[in-house]
Write a protein that holds these residues in place. Structure first.
Motif, mmCIF file in Angstrom:
data_model
loop_
_atom_site.group_PDB
_atom_site.id
_atom_site.type_symbol
_atom_site.label_atom_id
_atom_site.label_comp_id
_atom_site.label_asym_id
_atom_site.label_seq_id
_atom_site.Cartn_x
_atom_site.Cartn_y
_atom_site.Cartn_z
ATOM 1 N N ALA A 1 36.283 37.532 50.551
ATOM 2 C CA ALA A 1 35.763 37.744 49.079
ATOM 3 C C ALA A 1 36.479 36.801 48.049
ATOM 4 C CB ALA A 1 35.468 39.169 48.531
ATOM 5 N N LEU A 2 37.775 36.836 48.199
ATOM 6 C CA LEU A 2 38.606 35.916 47.281
ATOM 7 C C LEU A 2 38.360 34.436 47.497
ATOM 8 C CD1 LEU A 2 41.622 38.170 47.019
ATOM 9 C CD2 LEU A 2 40.181 37.825 45.248
ATOM 10 N N TYR A 3 38.483 34.093 49.126
ATOM 11 C CA TYR A 3 38.545 32.644 49.300
ATOM 12 C C TYR A 3 37.019 32.206 48.961
ATOM 13 C CZ TYR A 3 43.053 33.161 51.631
ATOM 14 O OH TYR A 3 44.180 33.196 51.815
ATOM 15 N N GLU A 4 35.842 32.893 49.152
ATOM 16 C CA GLU A 4 34.630 32.326 48.628
ATOM 17 C C GLU A 4 34.363 32.505 47.211
ATOM 18 O OE1 GLU A 4 32.056 30.971 50.619
ATOM 19 O OE2 GLU A 4 33.845 30.914 52.143
ATOM 20 N N GLY A 5 35.072 33.107 46.358
ATOM 21 C CA GLY A 5 34.993 33.107 45.066
ATOM 22 C C GLY A 5 34.003 34.234 44.512
ATOM 23 N N GLU A 6 33.908 35.458 45.479
ATOM 24 C CA GLU A 6 33.017 36.333 44.884
ATOM 25 C C GLU A 6 33.420 36.991 43.526
ATOM 26 O OE1 GLU A 6 30.080 37.123 46.323
ATOM 27 O OE2 GLU A 6 30.419 35.498 47.764
ATOM 28 N N PHE A 7 34.711 37.121 43.584
ATOM 29 C CA PHE A 7 35.615 37.514 42.222
ATOM 30 C C PHE A 7 36.891 37.176 42.335
ATOM 31 C CE2 PHE A 7 35.425 41.003 45.677
ATOM 32 C CZ PHE A 7 36.836 41.042 45.740
ATOM 33 N N THR A 8 37.586 37.094 41.225
ATOM 34 C CA THR A 8 38.914 36.680 41.233
ATOM 35 C C THR A 8 39.842 37.857 41.305
ATOM 36 O OG1 THR A 8 39.477 36.921 38.704
ATOM 37 C CG2 THR A 8 38.094 34.988 39.396
#
Length: 248
Positions: free
Chosen positions: A230-237
């Protein structure tokens, strides 16, 4: 020092390394990974974003049974320096391996297969480095699996967690492999059952797709959550997730 203690809930970025690169697997399946570049650059990105701890995994080590990315992991240790907690898993099979890592900059070692095959290794490491052992319980369909998530053990995660707490585990890392890397959400009940079984911190992992998932894991009683895809795909910071957890 109790190395496994979390003074407050933490969102911990994952830096999983395969063939010297950051990779995030889907449902723990080898060969499904998407690559995200240099581990040192990833580690710097997360520490710059406020990470207090990094979760390092030697994926080749997890599958092959011996550490295979020591150089890449060592470069991360050197780059982040003091002040950032480091926990490492993947291919750590002996107490000597663990002692060496703990003496050279790692704060917590994560044992999965080794702890299942030789439970007393937990007590052996804890004797010299109290609170430093995180026992990794990876579950598929409600059963603890080992050897890179390929072999079932017949163990119930909650029962196993209580057993390892008794042997000296400073924390439990509970990963729901069924939802790992799929960005489809968490299994809160599975996490709650492990949390209720032990008094030591439970670090949750697997399936986090939103900030709401992070908050739900805190509410389920987890002491921390490891987030990768999720972090690597930019779902949220990272900052968004940590801020939401702090407010919950």
């Amino acid at each position: 020092m109790d190395r496994a203690h979390f003074s407050e809930f933490e969102v911990i970025p994952a830096v999983d390394v395969q063939d010297g690169e950051v990779v995030q697997l889907v449902a723990g399946e080898r060969g499904t990974g998407k690559r995200y570049g240099d581990p040192v650059e990833a580690a710097a990105r997360w520490t710059d974003a406020g990470a207090r701890t990094l979760h390092l995994v030697d994926l080749d080590g997890a599958f092959e049974g011996e550490r295979a990315n020591a150089d890449a992991i060592g470069a991360v240790i050197d780059a982040v320096g003091d002040g950032i907690g480091l926990q490492l898993g993947g291919g750590i099979r002996t107490a000597d391996d663990a002692h060496s890592l703990l003496d050279t900059g790692i704060d917590r070692v994560i044992l999965g297969t080794a702890a299942v095959e030789n439970p007393e290794i937990v007590a052996t490491i804890d004797d010299t480095h109290p609170g430093s052992v995180v026992v990794s319980l990876d579950a598929k369909e409600g059963e603890v699996v080992v050897s890179g998530w390929t072999e079932g053990t017949g163990l119930d995660p909650a029962e196993a967690a209580a057993r390892y707490e008794g042997l000296g585990a400073g924390a439990i890392l509970f990963t729901n492999v069924d939802v790992e890397g799929q960005l489809e959400g968490i299994d809160r009940e599975a996490v709650e059952s492990v949390v209720e079984a032990v008094d030591v911190p439970v670090i949750a992992s697997g399936g986090v797709a939103s900030v709401d998932d992070v908050v739900a894991l805190k509410e389920a009683g987890a002491a921390a959550v490891v987030v990768g895809t999720a972090l690597y795909e930019g779902e949220f910071t990272l900052r968004e997730a940590q801020a939401a957890a702090d407010e919950a």
